[in-house]
Design a protein around this motif. Structure first.
Motif, PDB file in Angstrom:
ATOM      1  N   TYR A   1       0.851  -1.194   0.000  1.00 31.98           N
ATOM      2  CA  TYR A   1       0.000   0.000   0.000  1.00 31.98           C
ATOM      3  C   TYR A   1       0.885   1.241   0.000  1.00 31.98           C
ATOM      4  CZ  TYR A   1       0.806  -0.110   5.123  1.00 31.98           C
ATOM      5  OH  TYR A   1       1.374  -0.150   6.381  1.00 31.98           O
ATOM      6  N   PRO A   2       0.446   2.289  -0.683  1.00 25.08           N
ATOM      7  CA  PRO A   2       1.251   3.514  -0.733  1.00 25.08           C
ATOM      8  C   PRO A   2       1.009   4.402   0.479  1.00 25.08           C
ATOM      9  CG  PRO A   2      -0.677   3.782  -2.103  1.00 25.08           C
ATOM     10  CD  PRO A   2      -0.740   2.369  -1.542  1.00 25.08           C
ATOM     11  N   VAL A   3       2.058   5.058   0.942  1.00 28.22           N
ATOM     12  CA  VAL A   3       1.951   6.128   1.931  1.00 28.22           C
ATOM     13  C   VAL A   3       2.435   7.386   1.225  1.00 28.22           C
ATOM     14  CG1 VAL A   3       2.693   6.999   4.178  1.00 28.22           C
ATOM     15  CG2 VAL A   3       2.331   4.542   3.854  1.00 28.22           C
ATOM     16  N   ILE A   4       1.516   8.278   0.933  1.00 29.39           N
ATOM     17  CA  ILE A   4       1.770   9.445   0.088  1.00 29.39           C
ATOM     18  C   ILE A   4       1.892  10.688   0.956  1.00 29.39           C
ATOM     19  CG2 ILE A   4       0.809  10.895  -1.759  1.00 29.39           C
ATOM     20  CD1 ILE A   4      -0.676   8.318  -2.706  1.00 29.39           C
TER      21      ILE A   4
ATOM     22  N   PRO B   1      -4.014  -4.181   6.951  1.00 28.06           N
ATOM     23  CA  PRO B   1      -3.356  -3.067   6.266  1.00 28.06           C
ATOM     24  C   PRO B   1      -4.364  -2.168   5.550  1.00 28.06           C
ATOM     25  CG  PRO B   1      -2.257  -5.144   5.780  1.00 28.06           C
ATOM     26  CD  PRO B   1      -3.541  -5.481   6.465  1.00 28.06           C
ATOM     27  N   PRO B   2      -4.106  -0.878   5.501  1.00 27.55           N
ATOM     28  CA  PRO B   2      -4.979   0.021   4.756  1.00 27.55           C
ATOM     29  C   PRO B   2      -4.790  -0.177   3.258  1.00 27.55           C
ATOM     30  CG  PRO B   2      -3.032   1.203   5.464  1.00 27.55           C
ATOM     31  CD  PRO B   2      -2.942  -0.178   6.078  1.00 27.55           C
ATOM     32  N   PHE B   3      -5.712   0.356   2.478  1.00 28.82           N
ATOM     33  CA  PHE B   3      -5.548   0.338   1.027  1.00 28.82           C
ATOM     34  C   PHE B   3      -4.547   1.414   0.603  1.00 28.82           C
ATOM     35  CE2 PHE B   3      -6.756   0.972  -3.405  1.00 28.82           C
ATOM     36  CZ  PHE B   3      -6.871  -0.342  -3.841  1.00 28.82           C
ATOM     37  N   ALA B   4      -4.559   2.526   1.332  1.00 27.71           N
ATOM     38  CA  ALA B   4      -3.611   3.616   1.072  1.00 27.71           C
ATOM     39  C   ALA B   4      -3.643   4.580   2.248  1.00 27.71           C
ATOM     40  CB  ALA B   4      -3.958   4.342  -0.222  1.00 27.71           C
ATOM     41  N   VAL B   5      -2.575   5.351   2.388  1.00 27.72           N
ATOM     42  CA  VAL B   5      -2.491   6.428   3.379  1.00 27.72           C
ATOM     43  C   VAL B   5      -2.033   7.679   2.640  1.00 27.72           C
ATOM     44  CG1 VAL B   5      -1.470   7.228   5.535  1.00 27.72           C
ATOM     45  CG2 VAL B   5      -1.826   4.768   5.166  1.00 27.72           C
TER      46      VAL B   5
END
Length: 386
Positions: free
Chosen positions: A14-17, A170-174
């Motif tokens: 998952y991305p952490v942006i 886990p999240p899909f994205a942050v």
């Protein structure tokens, strides 16, 4: 007897942006995440109460973003703020009711906007509804952006214990939006720096020294050094999750340095002491214990205490000295609760030296009480600004 051994592996990504003004029409971050999956899903936006108060136009901005960028209609729901969200089981019911009412399915999204505590509760609801709905976290505090919201854990409080009920999911994205940091209270601005001090002390001496160097700027709310702190702290946390025991199947949790006391202190204060503030006190206490155990030098200890004080933390609270009817210290019960929470033998991280944590499995309670007294004695002494 017959036995079938089932074994399979699942890879998570998952991305952490790190961005700003993520609901601006010119910002593609969120739109790209949604566009990567088809068919076009429904979206439930769950916003912490305080965020709605601070940003009264936010829902209009979000609606416009989804209308113009994705042609998706979103549904809004407000949840309680801070530990209130985690202390009230109705928070979870309210979210799952909305999931049911608006037909949010497993290929839809829950978009959570708020601080770490609210996102913990939102994430727990997202995990249990339909056995898991895609969760996009948008953390709004320093502590959430550099620690609480970027990992794989969700929880609420129960039975008078921190994070008693929860999941690993886990999240899909942050997406970290630095715009939200500008309206933080000084307490919430400061609180997240404790987690950065923690990870620097146990994993990366250069990061600790960077915080030490920038402590006055951080205390004075300078944004650029704070953004650097958030990014580096988040990176170290994520690297640990990827390389270690992500779902905590063992009994060791080195990233919880200072947390056994912090969790108990939060509860003893009825959560008037915020998590980051409690972690700062827990770091100070366990650093003193490390010094008294002849691991840290006095100079190293003083550097730690001085950084925490320069950042603005109060390192002593009367709840630390609360006693039971049998004259024992209530705080020390936190050691047993911490062991139970980890599901195995007691494992506490201390400091072998600055930048290197060490795991121990026994605590000398008399020495810990000495450390409490030491912390009380030095709490009002002037510190040298770093």
């Amino acid at each position: 007897m017959q036995t079938i051994i089932q074994q399979f592996k699942i890879s998570y990504q998952y991305p952490v942006i790190f961005s700003e003004q993520i609901f601006s029409i010119s910002n593609e971050s969120l739109a790209n995440i949604i566009k990567s999956n088809h068919p076009i899903p429904k979206i439930l936006v769950v916003i912490e109460q305080n965020i709605n108060r601070l940003y009264p136009e936010l829902q209009k901005e979000i609606t416009r973003y989804f209308d113009l960028k994705l042609v998706i209609k979103c549904t809004f729901l407000e949840t309680k703020s801070g530990e209130e969200a985690k202390n009230d089981a109705e928070t979870i019911t309210k979210i799952t009711d909305a999931v049911n009412q608006f037909g949010i399915d497993r290929h839809s999204y829950i978009l959570g906007i708020g601080g770490g505590s609210a996102l913990d509760a939102i994430g727990f609801a997202a995990t249990i509804a339909h056995r898991g709905i895609r969760l996009i976290r948008i953390p709004t505090t320093v502590l959430a952006q550099n620690d609480a919201a970027i990992g794989v854990k969700n929880s609420i409080n129960a039975y008078g214990k921190k994070n008693f009920t929860g999941t690993f999911s886990p999240p899909f994205a942050v997406i970290n939006d630095s715009s939200f940091l500008k309206t933080l209270s000084i307490r919430d601005w400061r609180a997240g720096t404790a987690e950065a001090v923690k990870v620097g002390l146990i994993k990366d001496i250069s990061f600790f020294e960077e915080i030490e160097k920038n402590a006055n700027q951080l205390a004075n709310r300078q944004l650029e050094p704070m953004l650097q702190l958030i990014y580096k702290c988040a990176k170290l946390h994520l690297e640990h999750i990827a390389s270690g025991d992500a779902f905590e199947q063992g009994s060791a949790r080195p990233l919880d340095f200072g947390h056994w006391a912090a969790h108990k202190l939060e509860h003893l204060s009825n959560f008037e002491i915020r998590h980051g503030e409690a972690v700062a006190i827990g770091i100070a206490l366990d650093s003193i214990y490390s010094y008294k155990s002849k691991m840290l030098s006095l100079e190293e200890l003083n550097r730690i205490l001085n950084v925490l004080k320069t950042l603005g933390f109060e390192l002593y609270n009367a709840h630390l000295m609360a006693k039971n009817k049998d004259n024992s210290y209530v705080l020390l019960k936190g050691l047993q609760e911490f062991r139970e929470h980890l599901g195995g033998k007691l494992t506490i991280t201390l400091l072998e030296k600055l930048g290197k944590g060490i795991e121990i499995h026994e605590i000398d309670e008399d020495l810990m009480i000495e450390s409490l007294v030491y912390l009380k004695d030095i709490s009002n002494t002037p510190h040298q600004s770093v």
